[in-house]
Enzyme design. Structure first.
Site, PDB file in Angstrom:
ATOM      1  CB  SER A 134      -0.927  -0.076   1.212  1.00  0.00           C
ATOM      2  OG  SER A 134      -2.133   0.525   0.914  1.00  0.00           O
ATOM      3  CG  HIS A 185      -5.776  -2.181  -0.135  1.00  0.00           C
ATOM      4  ND1 HIS A 185      -5.032  -1.785  -1.219  1.00  0.00           N
ATOM      5  CD2 HIS A 185      -5.289  -1.483   0.924  1.00  0.00           C
ATOM      6  CE1 HIS A 185      -4.138  -0.883  -0.834  1.00  0.00           C
ATOM      7  NE2 HIS A 185      -4.273  -0.678   0.463  1.00  0.00           N
TER       8      HIS A 185
HETATM    9  C1  GCU Z   1      -5.340   4.971   1.257  1.00  0.00           C
HETATM   10  C2  GCU Z   1      -4.659   5.746   0.160  1.00  0.00           C
HETATM   11  C3  GCU Z   1      -3.827   4.817  -0.727  1.00  0.00           C
HETATM   12  C4  GCU Z   1      -2.887   4.011   0.118  1.00  0.00           C
HETATM   13  C5  GCU Z   1      -3.665   3.308   1.198  1.00  0.00           C
HETATM   14  C6  GCU Z   1      -2.811   2.541   2.206  1.00  0.00           C
HETATM   15  O1  GCU Z   1      -6.305   4.136   0.718  1.00  0.00           O
HETATM   16  O2  GCU Z   1      -5.627   6.436  -0.568  1.00  0.00           O
HETATM   17  O3  GCU Z   1      -3.109   5.551  -1.681  1.00  0.00           O
HETATM   18  O4  GCU Z   1      -2.180   3.101  -0.667  1.00  0.00           O
HETATM   19  O5  GCU Z   1      -4.387   4.254   1.963  1.00  0.00           O
HETATM   20  O6  GCU Z   1      -1.667   2.882   2.429  1.00  0.00           O
HETATM   21  O7  GCU Z   1      -3.371   1.630   2.805  1.00  0.00           O
END
Ligand code: GCU
Length: 430
Positions: free
Chosen positions: A265, A409
């Site tokens: 992420s 995710h």
């Molecule tokens: C949010 C953000 C993302 C990121 C994510 C994370 O969703 O918008 O860009 O990758 O957090 O770090 O879990």
């Protein structure tokens, strides 16, 4: 499946679905900006050519790429997106306070090191937790993981030093249990791969207004304020990973020439930037890195530069300059395929999830395709003309590799199996 196993599986899935930041709901707007999730509305765009120099000439050789074009692109990312970071601090010091303790039934040797970033050892230090396979030849190859939780919560090992976590008020408090699943160290150890873990909060806190508390506070100029091209939190985390590499280079049990770096992420974005800047890392595995990571910004799908650099959201993770491109992405001199290309010729795995729409898994696949001409200069392959893969398809594990799981995710246990395959194929066998 017996009922005990069934409930265990449900419990495990629950923990995974809580993993990392919560999976974003498919909201129509985020930070007041519309979000598109329709393929036919993703728009048309022309990507900048990674192989055309700023003066319009084409780069046609690996040497030309390395000497001329690569520095230009690196500079764009430093100026515009992640910001400029300082070098290795003069006052850096290592304290190896656990010199090698057998763990996991003797299959691994644990080491623990504190890396001091400043002369004053009371603050600005990072704990490195290292496991090396006990029964494999030394020096060992190693996967360095940057985590969202302190090391003592990352693994199931009571011998790990108790760490600290951040509150939003900028206070460090003792690490408390979270829903994060443990990193499966033994999966790597049994395959002859060492593991090192670092907590990102040891380097820089992860919230707007965190600047006074992390390592960036130590490098502010006379104004006491960051300049528009100064490093954001992601560049600070990447800087910390380079300091971990500085330590690996001093440890004779570790093969510093065979270090892979991984994170998920915002930490997926972090490891891409780490590998882009610091060519000592031999491999990068970037999980669900999305916008600002491997997903193309010009493609209007899921998160955009406008969403991510909203000052109330994640602008602190980037150079302030990045925000200026919120409404003019077509004027960016680079796009995510050029961040990907900065890893060439080193092996890179982009790991995504097919329902992680916010992070745009297809945008990462298209980015790999657009970066492939750079890998080709070195005789290395990417996705080629392979269609967007189905979830679970492992046929794109090329040096510029792509893998998408069935799900959202997260980094799933099955993804870690793919990491092991990728590491064995390109880090250990080579
Ligand atoms: C949010 C953000 C993302 C990121 C994510 C994370 O969703 O918008 O860009 O990758 O957090 O770090 O879990």
């Amino acid at each position: 499946m017996n009922s005990k196993r069934f409930y265990l599986t449900i419990a495990t899935l629950l923990v995974y679905s809580l993993g990392f930041s919560q999976q974003q709901k498919l909201a129509d707007t985020v930070a007041g900006i519309p979000v598109n999730y329709k393929e036919d509305k993703a728009g048309t765009y022309t990507l900048p050519d990674p192989l055309t120099l700023n003066n319009g000439k084409k780069v046609t050789s690996a040497d030309g790429w390395m000497k001329k074009r690569r520095p230009e692109i690196l500079n764009m990312y430093q100026e515009i997106q992640f910001g400029k970071a300082p070098g290795k601090p003069d006052a850096m010091a290592f304290n190896v306070f656990d010199k090698g303790t057998p763990v996991f039934n003797g299959t691994a040797i644990r080491k623990q090191v504190t890396v001091y970033f400043t002369k004053d050892t009371s603050d600005h230090k990072m704990d490195l937790l290292i496991y090396l396979p006990a029964n494999a030849p030394k020096p060992a190859p190693l996967l360095l993981n940057i985590s969202f939780v302190p090391n003592c919560l990352s693994v199931g090992d009571s011998g790990v030093k108790k760490g600290f976590m951040w509150t939003k008020e900028g206070k460090k408090v003792s690490a408390t249990q979270t829903a994060f699943r443990k990193f499966e160290v033994e999966k790597f150890i049994t395959n002859g791969i060492g593991v090192a873990l670092v907590y990102y909060g040891d380097i820089e806190p992860d919230f707007a207004g965190g600047l006074p508390y992390g390592i960036r506070s130590q490098y502010l100029g006379a104004s006491g304020k960051p300049a528009p091209e100064d490093w954001g939190a992601i560049a600070a985390w990447a800087w910390g990973l380079s300091r971990a590499m500085d330590y690996f280079e001093t440890d004779k049990d570790i093969n510093a020439k065979k270090i892979a770096v991984t994170g998920a992420s915002r930490l997926g974005k972090t490891v891409l930037w780490t590998g882009a800047q610091d060519q000592r890392f031999a491999m990068v595995i970037a999980s669900i890195s999305g916008e600002g990571g491997a997903a193309l910004s010009r493609r209007n799908f899921g998160e955009t530069i406008g969403h991510i650099t909203d000052p109330a959201r994640y602008l602190y993770q980037f150079a302030a300059n990045y925000h200026d491109y919120s409404n003019r992405v077509d004027q960016l001199p680079m796009d995510a395929h050029m961040l990907v290309s900065l890893i060439a010729p080193r092996p890179l795995l982009l790991q995504t999830g097919n329902t992680d729409f916010w992070s745009d898994p297809r945008g990462e696949y298209l980015s790999a395709r657009a970066a492939e001409p750079v890998y080709k200069l070195f005789g290395k392959t990417g996705p080629g003309d392979h269609d967007f893969p189905a979830p679970g398809d492992t046929s794109l594990l090329n040096p510029l590799g792509y893998y998408m799981h069935e799900g959202g995710h997260a980094v799933l246990p099955t993804d870690l199996d793919v990491f092991v395959t990728f590491i064995k194929k390109y880090l250990i066998a080579n």
